[in-house]
Design a protein around this motif. Sequence first.
Motif, PDB file in Angstrom:
ATOM      1  N   SER A   1       0.821  -1.209   0.000  1.00 35.69           N
ATOM      2  CA  SER A   1       0.000   0.000   0.000  1.00 35.69           C
ATOM      3  C   SER A   1       0.855   1.260   0.000  1.00 35.69           C
ATOM      4  CB  SER A   1      -0.905   0.004   1.235  1.00 35.69           C
ATOM      5  OG  SER A   1      -1.528   1.251   1.391  1.00 35.69           O
ATOM      6  N   LEU A   2       0.435   2.240  -0.795  1.00 35.00           N
ATOM      7  CA  LEU A   2       1.030   3.580  -0.743  1.00 35.00           C
ATOM      8  C   LEU A   2       0.096   4.455   0.077  1.00 35.00           C
ATOM      9  CD1 LEU A   2       2.223   3.943  -4.444  1.00 35.00           C
ATOM     10  CD2 LEU A   2       3.575   3.361  -2.435  1.00 35.00           C
ATOM     11  N   ALA A   3       0.028   4.157   1.352  1.00 31.65           N
ATOM     12  CA  ALA A   3      -1.003   4.741   2.210  1.00 31.65           C
ATOM     13  C   ALA A   3      -0.869   6.246   2.360  1.00 31.65           C
ATOM     14  CB  ALA A   3      -0.960   4.084   3.587  1.00 31.65           C
ATOM     15  N   ILE A   4       0.332   6.768   2.168  1.00 29.79           N
ATOM     16  CA  ILE A   4       0.520   8.213   2.324  1.00 29.79           C
ATOM     17  C   ILE A   4      -0.357   8.963   1.327  1.00 29.79           C
ATOM     18  CG2 ILE A   4       2.212  10.081   2.233  1.00 29.79           C
ATOM     19  CD1 ILE A   4       4.358   8.055   2.899  1.00 29.79           C
ATOM     20  N   GLU A   5      -0.423   8.429   0.108  1.00 30.62           N
ATOM     21  CA  GLU A   5      -1.230   9.065  -0.920  1.00 30.62           C
ATOM     22  C   GLU A   5      -2.702   8.703  -0.773  1.00 30.62           C
ATOM     23  OE1 GLU A   5       0.496   7.789  -4.532  1.00 30.62           O
ATOM     24  OE2 GLU A   5       2.466   8.638  -4.108  1.00 30.62           O
ATOM     25  N   GLU A   6      -2.990   7.442  -0.423  1.00 28.73           N
ATOM     26  CA  GLU A   6      -4.370   6.975  -0.380  1.00 28.73           C
ATOM     27  C   GLU A   6      -5.172   7.626   0.728  1.00 28.73           C
ATOM     28  OE1 GLU A   6      -4.075   2.787  -0.151  1.00 28.73           O
ATOM     29  OE2 GLU A   6      -3.391   2.549  -2.214  1.00 28.73           O
ATOM     30  N   ARG A   7      -4.544   7.973   1.842  1.00 31.03           N
ATOM     31  CA  ARG A   7      -5.280   8.588   2.944  1.00 31.03           C
ATOM     32  C   ARG A   7      -5.927   9.908   2.512  1.00 31.03           C
ATOM     33  NH1 ARG A   7      -4.789   6.752   8.424  1.00 31.03           N
ATOM     34  NH2 ARG A   7      -4.715   4.511   8.164  1.00 31.03           N
ATOM     35  N   ALA A   8      -5.341  10.525   1.497  1.00 32.31           N
ATOM     36  CA  ALA A   8      -5.934  11.768   0.993  1.00 32.31           C
ATOM     37  C   ALA A   8      -7.299  11.515   0.366  1.00 32.31           C
ATOM     38  CB  ALA A   8      -5.003  12.420  -0.028  1.00 32.31           C
ATOM     39  N   ASP A   9      -7.547  10.275  -0.055  1.00 32.39           N
ATOM     40  CA  ASP A   9      -8.831   9.919  -0.653  1.00 32.39           C
ATOM     41  C   ASP A   9      -9.817   9.386   0.383  1.00 32.39           C
ATOM     42  OD1 ASP A   9      -7.762  10.585  -3.106  1.00 32.39           O
ATOM     43  OD2 ASP A   9      -6.983   8.562  -3.444  1.00 32.39           O
ATOM     44  N   GLY A  10      -9.473   9.494   1.648  1.00 28.17           N
ATOM     45  CA  GLY A  10     -10.378   9.063   2.706  1.00 28.17           C
ATOM     46  C   GLY A  10     -10.299   7.590   3.041  1.00 28.17           C
ATOM     47  N   LYS A  11      -9.328   6.868   2.510  1.00 25.13           N
ATOM     48  CA  LYS A  11      -9.198   5.448   2.799  1.00 25.13           C
ATOM     49  C   LYS A  11      -8.414   5.246   4.095  1.00 25.13           C
ATOM     50  CE  LYS A  11      -9.334   4.055  -2.056  1.00 25.13           C
ATOM     51  NZ  LYS A  11      -8.634   3.341  -3.152  1.00 25.13           N
ATOM     52  N   ASP A  12      -8.676   4.109   4.748  1.00 27.31           N
ATOM     53  CA  ASP A  12      -8.012   3.816   6.019  1.00 27.31           C
ATOM     54  C   ASP A  12      -6.932   2.754   5.869  1.00 27.31           C
ATOM     55  OD1 ASP A  12      -9.546   5.625   7.397  1.00 27.31           O
ATOM     56  OD2 ASP A  12     -11.129   4.171   7.827  1.00 27.31           O
ATOM     57  N   THR A  13      -6.377   2.603   4.703  1.00 19.82           N
ATOM     58  CA  THR A  13      -5.365   1.584   4.464  1.00 19.82           C
ATOM     59  C   THR A  13      -4.099   1.885   5.253  1.00 19.82           C
ATOM     60  OG1 THR A  13      -6.226   1.360   2.225  1.00 19.82           O
ATOM     61  CG2 THR A  13      -4.080   0.354   2.684  1.00 19.82           C
ATOM     62  N   ILE A  14      -3.540   0.830   5.853  1.00 17.84           N
ATOM     63  CA  ILE A  14      -2.275   0.961   6.582  1.00 17.84           C
ATOM     64  C   ILE A  14      -1.131   0.721   5.605  1.00 17.84           C
ATOM     65  CG2 ILE A  14      -0.835  -0.033   8.406  1.00 17.84           C
ATOM     66  CD1 ILE A  14      -3.431  -0.803   9.850  1.00 17.84           C
ATOM     67  N   GLY A  15      -0.171   1.603   5.615  1.00 20.32           N
ATOM     68  CA  GLY A  15       1.013   1.432   4.776  1.00 20.32           C
ATOM     69  C   GLY A  15       2.227   1.126   5.631  1.00 20.32           C
ATOM     70  N   VAL A  16       2.995   0.120   5.222  1.00 21.09           N
ATOM     71  CA  VAL A  16       4.160  -0.311   5.997  1.00 21.09           C
ATOM     72  C   VAL A  16       5.404  -0.250   5.127  1.00 21.09           C
ATOM     73  CG1 VAL A  16       5.268  -2.265   7.162  1.00 21.09           C
ATOM     74  CG2 VAL A  16       2.844  -1.788   7.553  1.00 21.09           C
ATOM     75  N   ILE A  17       6.455   0.311   5.682  1.00 20.19           N
ATOM     76  CA  ILE A  17       7.762   0.344   5.022  1.00 20.19           C
ATOM     77  C   ILE A  17       8.758  -0.403   5.897  1.00 20.19           C
ATOM     78  CG2 ILE A  17       9.705   1.845   4.390  1.00 20.19           C
ATOM     79  CD1 ILE A  17       7.742   3.899   3.451  1.00 20.19           C
ATOM     80  N   GLU A  18       9.540  -1.282   5.269  1.00 19.10           N
ATOM     81  CA  GLU A  18      10.569  -2.013   6.008  1.00 19.10           C
ATOM     82  C   GLU A  18      11.700  -1.076   6.403  1.00 19.10           C
ATOM     83  OE1 GLU A  18      12.054  -5.335   3.889  1.00 19.10           O
ATOM     84  OE2 GLU A  18      10.240  -6.534   4.131  1.00 19.10           O
ATOM     85  N   ALA A  19      12.245  -1.324   7.588  1.00 20.22           N
ATOM     86  CA  ALA A  19      13.345  -0.491   8.074  1.00 20.22           C
ATOM     87  C   ALA A  19      14.531  -1.364   8.443  1.00 20.22           C
ATOM     88  CB  ALA A  19      12.901   0.304   9.297  1.00 20.22           C
ATOM     89  N   PRO A  20      15.734  -0.893   8.209  1.00 16.91           N
ATOM     90  CA  PRO A  20      16.918  -1.638   8.649  1.00 16.91           C
ATOM     91  C   PRO A  20      17.001  -1.638  10.166  1.00 16.91           C
ATOM     92  CG  PRO A  20      17.549   0.529   7.856  1.00 16.91           C
ATOM     93  CD  PRO A  20      16.091   0.377   7.554  1.00 16.91           C
ATOM     94  N   ARG A  21      17.645  -2.661  10.718  1.00 16.29           N
ATOM     95  CA  ARG A  21      17.732  -2.778  12.174  1.00 16.29           C
ATOM     96  C   ARG A  21      18.762  -1.819  12.760  1.00 16.29           C
ATOM     97  NH1 ARG A  21      16.856  -8.356  15.302  1.00 16.29           N
ATOM     98  NH2 ARG A  21      14.758  -7.738  14.684  1.00 16.29           N
ATOM     99  N   GLN A  22      19.696  -1.359  11.971  1.00 16.70           N
ATOM    100  CA  GLN A  22      20.726  -0.445  12.474  1.00 16.70           C
ATOM    101  C   GLN A  22      20.083   0.883  12.864  1.00 16.70           C
ATOM    102  OE1 GLN A  22      24.350  -0.522  10.187  1.00 16.70           O
ATOM    103  NE2 GLN A  22      24.827   1.599  10.723  1.00 16.70           N
ATOM    104  N   SER A  23      20.290   1.320  14.090  1.00 19.75           N
ATOM    105  CA  SER A  23      19.512   2.428  14.644  1.00 19.75           C
ATOM    106  C   SER A  23      19.746   3.756  13.936  1.00 19.75           C
ATOM    107  CB  SER A  23      19.809   2.575  16.139  1.00 19.75           C
ATOM    108  OG  SER A  23      21.167   2.916  16.352  1.00 19.75           O
ATOM    109  N   ASP A  24      20.970   4.040  13.493  1.00 22.86           N
ATOM    110  CA  ASP A  24      21.203   5.341  12.861  1.00 22.86           C
ATOM    111  C   ASP A  24      20.460   5.453  11.529  1.00 22.86           C
ATOM    112  OD1 ASP A  24      22.846   3.407  11.760  1.00 22.86           O
ATOM    113  OD2 ASP A  24      24.481   4.796  11.315  1.00 22.86           O
TER     114      ASP A  24
END
Length: 483
Positions: free
Chosen positions: A221-244
């Motif tokens: 999901s590209l939820a950042i854009e879809e929320r503008a259309d009133g949708k409640d979709t959750i968008g998830v992006i993977e993140a590296p474990r390295q804290s910085d």
Amino acid sequence: MGIMVFNIGGRPGQGVCECVFLCRGFHIKKLWQTKIMQAADTDISALVEIEENSPHRSEFFMDLVGDQPVCARTAWAYMKSGGHISHSLSVYSCQLRNPNQVKKIFEFLKDGFHEVSSSLDLLFDDDSVADEKIPFLAYLASFLKDNKTNPCEPPAGCLNFRNLVAGFMKCYHHISLTSDNVVVFPSRAVALENALQLFSPALAIVDEHLTRHLPKQWLRSLAIEERADGKDTIGVIEAPRQSDLLIELIRKLKPQVVVAGMAQFEAITSAAVVNLLSATKDVGSRLLLDISEHLELSSLPRSNGVLKYLAGNSRPSHTAILCSLVKNQVYPDLEVAFVISEDGAVCKALSQTIELLERRTSVISQHYYGSLFHELLAFQIGERHRQRKTLESCGWDVAGCLGGISMVAKPAAYIGKPFKVDSFEEELDGCNIRESIVRSTGLCISSSSWTGMQDYCRFSFALDSGEFQRAMDCITRFKEFVL
């Protein structure tokens, strides 16, 4: 319980004969073996039929001199052609491991659980696994016997289990909690999905090792854009474990929720935790810190940067701790997870998601892990001093210890001493002293082959007072047998 001696015909096969006893929780030792002739007028066609309808193979020998076993079908054909066949005859000594606990287990199963009773396997490759699993099964049998119906526990989890979690955190990590700060889930995957469903973020940054637990559509999901259309979709992006690198993503993307794991090299100190807390607070993100890989149910747990920080600082309201009890060698498929939060409203809301989505945690799973927490919390300094005094007075050299629920000691006065009980006769050392004590007193300890320390054995004292006193009596009785 004493030693039993059995004469066992070997036609079912040596392995099958031994497994009959091992799977019922017996220690066995083969005392003697020979071959005897199969009577010529004996009909073994029933064994042939069993082989035709199952993968099992019986064990016969051609005459008395052959060492290579043949199956019943081959033996039957050989007999029909005038040949002579034999089978083994063995004498075994058998002694029940943990007799009181095993008795409780089978007494419970005989009351309406005959199929379970016939399939119960108490064979263990590792004595330490047996020493943990059998007492728990006995405890579970007692609990189920007294509670014919499964009690309805709160959605947040059994109150007793949550109290034990809070007690463990306070006792071993100096974090003040109550049961109200703890919400229990059947797994880390369920806890993570429920939390994201609750907060319903337009964008969540989730540790790359945890995204496999999430619905695939969230990762597409590209939820950042879809929320503008009133949708409640959750968008998830993977993140590296390295804290910085994770912090850089947080500051750029400004997600509503961050689910972070900790790399091993960063989990030791609190520096990475402080930076994550600061970054998420600055952008207004909720932070869920997963410490599953770093929490140890041990009396001497290793340094944990997250818990070290929480012990010395107030818990931030925008942060919750996720922990799944995944380091389980006894029941590797038995999982329980819990979330710790300072925010009472969050805990209440998470509990409601459990009820709404019907994702309650198994009471039995909570009882198992609860028993481990209970053992750690039940440790008493005075009892450890009583045990040390008893061991030293009975000829054991006790290694120094500063905490824990067990100690190691060397049977200095016993090494090299001759010992005989029934058919067992050995010169004592750090390995065979375990069997010597079991056979003569019924007390089960871990030998030096388990500890990996030459001649040093392990004694556990995470016992109730009655069992502990009986163990002390056994140590004293063994001294009287040998010295």
